[in-house]
Scaffold this active site. Structure first.
Site, short mmCIF file in Angstrom:
data_model
loop_
_atom_site.label_atom_id
_atom_site.label_comp_id
_atom_site.label_asym_id
_atom_site.label_seq_id
_atom_site.Cartn_x
_atom_site.Cartn_y
_atom_site.Cartn_z
N ARG A 102 -22.66 -31.44 4.10
CA ARG A 102 -23.49 -30.26 4.38
C ARG A 102 -22.60 -29.03 4.32
O ARG A 102 -21.40 -29.14 4.13
CB ARG A 102 -24.20 -30.38 5.74
CG ARG A 102 -23.27 -30.37 6.94
CD ARG A 102 -24.07 -30.49 8.24
NE ARG A 102 -23.18 -30.48 9.40
CZ ARG A 102 -23.56 -30.78 10.63
NH1 ARG A 102 -24.81 -31.15 10.89
NH2 ARG A 102 -22.71 -30.73 11.63
N CYS A 106 -21.24 -21.34 -0.94
CA CYS A 106 -20.53 -20.10 -0.67
C CYS A 106 -21.56 -19.04 -0.28
O CYS A 106 -22.51 -18.81 -1.03
CB CYS A 106 -19.78 -19.67 -1.93
SG CYS A 106 -19.29 -17.95 -1.88
N ASN A 140 -27.54 -23.79 10.06
CA ASN A 140 -26.97 -24.63 11.12
C ASN A 140 -25.49 -24.31 11.26
O ASN A 140 -24.76 -24.29 10.26
CB ASN A 140 -27.14 -26.11 10.76
CG ASN A 140 -26.36 -27.03 11.69
OD1 ASN A 140 -25.23 -27.38 11.40
ND2 ASN A 140 -26.95 -27.38 12.80
N GLU A 141 -25.07 -24.02 12.45
CA GLU A 141 -23.65 -23.87 12.81
C GLU A 141 -22.82 -23.20 11.71
O GLU A 141 -21.95 -23.83 11.08
CB GLU A 141 -23.06 -25.24 13.17
CG GLU A 141 -23.70 -25.82 14.41
CD GLU A 141 -23.00 -27.08 14.90
OE1 GLU A 141 -22.32 -27.74 14.10
OE2 GLU A 141 -23.13 -27.40 16.09
N CYS A 148 -13.37 -18.64 -3.24
CA CYS A 148 -13.69 -18.71 -4.67
C CYS A 148 -13.49 -17.35 -5.35
O CYS A 148 -13.28 -16.33 -4.69
CB CYS A 148 -15.13 -19.21 -4.86
SG CYS A 148 -16.39 -18.02 -4.42
N CYS A 151 -15.87 -14.69 -4.19
CA CYS A 151 -15.49 -14.11 -2.90
C CYS A 151 -14.39 -13.08 -3.10
O CYS A 151 -14.37 -12.04 -2.44
CB CYS A 151 -15.04 -15.19 -1.92
SG CYS A 151 -16.44 -16.08 -1.21
N GLU A 301 -28.73 -27.70 21.21
CA GLU A 301 -28.34 -29.11 21.14
C GLU A 301 -27.52 -29.42 22.38
O GLU A 301 -26.38 -28.99 22.50
CB GLU A 301 -27.50 -29.38 19.88
CG GLU A 301 -28.24 -29.11 18.59
CD GLU A 301 -27.40 -29.39 17.34
OE1 GLU A 301 -26.34 -30.03 17.44
OE2 GLU A 301 -27.81 -28.95 16.25
C1 GAL Z 1 -23.99 -30.42 15.68
C2 GAL Z 1 -24.90 -30.12 14.51
C3 GAL Z 1 -25.93 -31.20 14.34
C4 GAL Z 1 -25.31 -32.53 14.39
C5 GAL Z 1 -24.59 -32.65 15.69
C6 GAL Z 1 -23.97 -34.00 15.84
O1 GAL Z 1 -22.79 -29.81 15.58
O2 GAL Z 1 -25.56 -28.91 14.66
O3 GAL Z 1 -26.59 -31.03 13.13
O4 GAL Z 1 -24.44 -32.66 13.30
O5 GAL Z 1 -23.59 -31.70 15.77
O6 GAL Z 1 -23.06 -34.20 14.85
#
Ligand code: GAL
Length: 619
Positions: A102, A106, A140-141, A148, A151, A301
């Site tokens: 994932r 870029c 996500n994160e 590259c 960039c 999370e």
């Molecule tokens: C977080 C991420 C999730 C999953 C989780 C456990 O960092 O946002 O998608 O990967 O860790 O690995």
């Protein structure tokens, strides 16, 4: 109060969805995050969208009154898209990342931006009137840096915009050193292929001014990419937008990233495969997340099971998830979502356990979460929106972090750990702390602590002066005021712009190594330095403690200067944990800060929150 889980219905057969929703509802769950990473299921091929499965999943959950946070799926682009465009990022050694994990893009790739915007636009148009959708999470994160060629071009533009002409850049970076002068912006390099990033030391790393500007540029690139998605969402709906941050992660400037978000959320794993984090390490991350917008946040999370990619961390013990949950709430979480609802039996996260195991059967962890859900049904609304109002701010600066990372001063020095040692010192004294930015309003604090604040502009020094003149207390430490904002050493007498405030002159310094330490003794007790000692003389400051050893024996190690109506402490050396605790006790007592509770018990944290004049105490 929202209480929920991160759910990936696309990982299971449809006939399981209703069972899941029912189990969730029986555990008092009222929100789920969906769709993050599901791009290949939402846009099955170029411009062919299929929201039917997501509609159906939302429909099932809604029957049980469960609300939805929708994630934009851009952290995992599908193969058909990556076949079409060349958007894979390039690492610092020039190697291009490929498909199969994932974050394989870029952020400066214009084609990737086009496709990201289109999927976000289609999603938001489809869901804007859905009453069950209550918020959006972007990607996500965010993190990482790309090196590259594209960039590089974007960086040159960014520099043009910042420096206007190449002479300004040459003079700011000091490119006269080693014949690095540039004739035009198109020649400027990016800091790829360093011999070593930081340690062990090497002359073949890049100019620290170039490195700092590149890190700033990479951070700005992500902030811009996020803003593009937020703007797209906001065209169609007023639903609030967030992103799931990563606590102490230092790859981008979280204060900049937070500006465009309606609220911050973050991913809290107190006991992962890397380590069982000290509880105060987790608390500090919570306080930083709150400090980004000086506003309550969500935990998007929250760890709910044993986890790891290839190997596991410890299994949460009975009631430990409950403890983590209340710790989050104590520090300002207004919603909790557990990662993940059910462990997935395939893919790289098959060891990442959630509320349910792979077999989908509710066991101990489910029952614990059900119990928390019941408690929060009763108390959640009382707690939601309550405020952590604190007298002390510890200032975190990403510019300073990146400067300290490019050049560590002493191989044992780590900026994040040093900030943490101040946090631990205060927190163990049962006082609440804000971890926030140098742009924060200082006037609401009794103490502003600026650990190793090395990059200083005159404007920032003036802000500090104004605060102290009007009665504030500032804590300055070694390695402060030594550089300008271009990451070059100041030619002023140290500590540079802070000198008058601190009332001391740094005559020289002693970077400790080879097991050498120095004892410190004085009004706050005794302690030991093992990384760094500034050798200072006092101009107007008074002595608190002095060194007991080395060629600068009996010279000041800790001082305080009365300036205007306020005070400035100068801490010339690092200190062991016990000494840090004692020094913080000494300062708190001198500044008349009341602990939240008087009794100090090792391993017990005390936090106070306030709402409508009611006080809530967490231990
Ligand atoms: C977080 C991420 C999730 C999953 C989780 C456990 O960092 O946002 O998608 O990967 O860790 O690995």
């Amino acid at each position: 109060m929202y209480f929920g889980v991160d759910y990936y219905p696309e990982h299971w057969d449809k006939n399981r969805w209703e069972i899941d929703a029912k189990l969730m509802s029986e555990a008092n769950i009222n929100v789920v995050r969906l769709a993050e990473f599901s791009w290949s299921k939402l846009e099955v091929s170029d411009n062919q969208f299929d929201f039917s499965w997501l509609d159906e999943a939302i429909g099932v959950l809604s029957k049980y009154d469960i609300k939805i946070v929708l994630g934009t799926p851009t952290a995992a682009a599908p193969k058909w898209l990556m076949n079409k465009i060349n958007a894979y990022p390039v690492d610092i050694h020039g190697i291009q990342k490929g498909f199969g994990t994932r974050r394989h893009y870029c952020p400066n790739n214009s084609e990737y931006q086009f496709y990201s915007k289109r999927i976000v636009c289609e999603m938001v148009k489809h869901y804007k009137d859905n009453k069950n959708v209550i918020a959006w999470q972007i990607d996500n994160e965010f993190g990482g840096r790309c090196f590259c060629d594209n960039c590089k071009k974007e960086f040159q533009e960014w520099l043009k915009n910042k420096y206007k002409n190449i002479d300004n850049l040459n003079s700011a970076w000091g490119t006269v050193f080693w014949s690095q002068e540039y004739d035009n912006f198109n020649d400027v390099i990016i800091p790829s292929y360093p011999a070593n990033e930081g340690f062990p030391a090497s002359p073949y790393n890049h100019n620290p001014s170039l490195v700092l500007d590149y890190y700033r540029f990479c951070s700005d690139s992500i902030v811009k990419y996020q803003k593009m998605q937020i703007d797209e969402i906001k065209k169609y709906t007023d639903q609030p937008v967030t992103h799931n941050l990563m606590g102490h992660c230092g790859e981008l400037d979280y204060f900049d990233l937070g500006k465009d978000l309606d609220f911050v959320s973050w991913d809290c794993y107190p006991c992962d495969m890397w380590s069982s984090h000290h509880y105060l390490d987790v608390s500090m991350a919570h306080d930083l997340m709150r400090g980004i917008k000086n506003k309550n946040f969500w935990v998007m999370e929250q760890q709910s099971g044993p986890c790891g990619w290839q190997h596991f961390g410890k299994t949460p013990e009975p009631n430990q998830i409950r403890l983590w949950t209340y710790q989050s709430i104590a520090h300002g979480a207004d919603a909790i979502l557990y990662f993940r609802w059910r462990a997935c039996s395939f893919g790289i996260e098959q060891y990442w356990y959630g509320v349910l195991d792979h077999d989908g059967i509710p066991r101990r962890r489910y029952k614990e979460i059900q119990k928390i859900g019941k408690e929060l049904k009763e108390y959640g609304d009382l707690l939601e929106g309550s405020q952590n109002i604190n007298d002390i701010a510890i200032i975190k600066s990403y510019d300073n972090l990146w400067s300290h990372t490019a050049q560590k001063h002493n191989w044992q020095f780590d900026y994040t750990n040093y900030l943490m040692s101040w946090y631990f010192g205060f927190a163990k004294n049962n006082v609440g702390i804000d971890v926030t930015s140098n742009n924060a309003d200082f006037s609401k604090y009794k103490i502003v602590c600026l650990p190793a604040f090395n990059l200083v502009s005159k404007e920032f020094a003036d802000k500090c002066k104004f605060y102290v003149e009007n009665g504030g207390t500032i804590i300055l430490t070694f390695r402060s005021g030594i550089k300008n904002e271009d990451n070059s050493m100041t030619e002023q007498i140290l500590p540079g712009y802070f000198r008058e405030l601190a009332g001391v002159t740094v005559e020289e310094f002693d970077s400790l190594r080879d097991g050498i330490t120095n004892e410190i003794k004085g009004k706050f007790g005794h302690g030991k330095a093992k990384i760094w000692c500034d050798v200072v003389s006092t101009d107007t400051a008074e002595l608190i403690s002095e060194y007991a050893d080395r060629f600068y024996k009996n010279t000041p190690a800790i001082t305080v200067n009365h300036y205007g109506k306020g005070k400035v402490y100068y801490i010339a050396c690092d200190l062991d944990d016990d000494a840090m605790y004692r020094l913080c006790s000494y300062i708190i007592a001198n500044e008349s800060i009341e602990p939240i509770i008087d009794e100090k018990i090792d391993g017990v944290e005390a936090i106070k929150r306030i709402k409508n004049n009611d006080e809530y105490y967490f231990a």
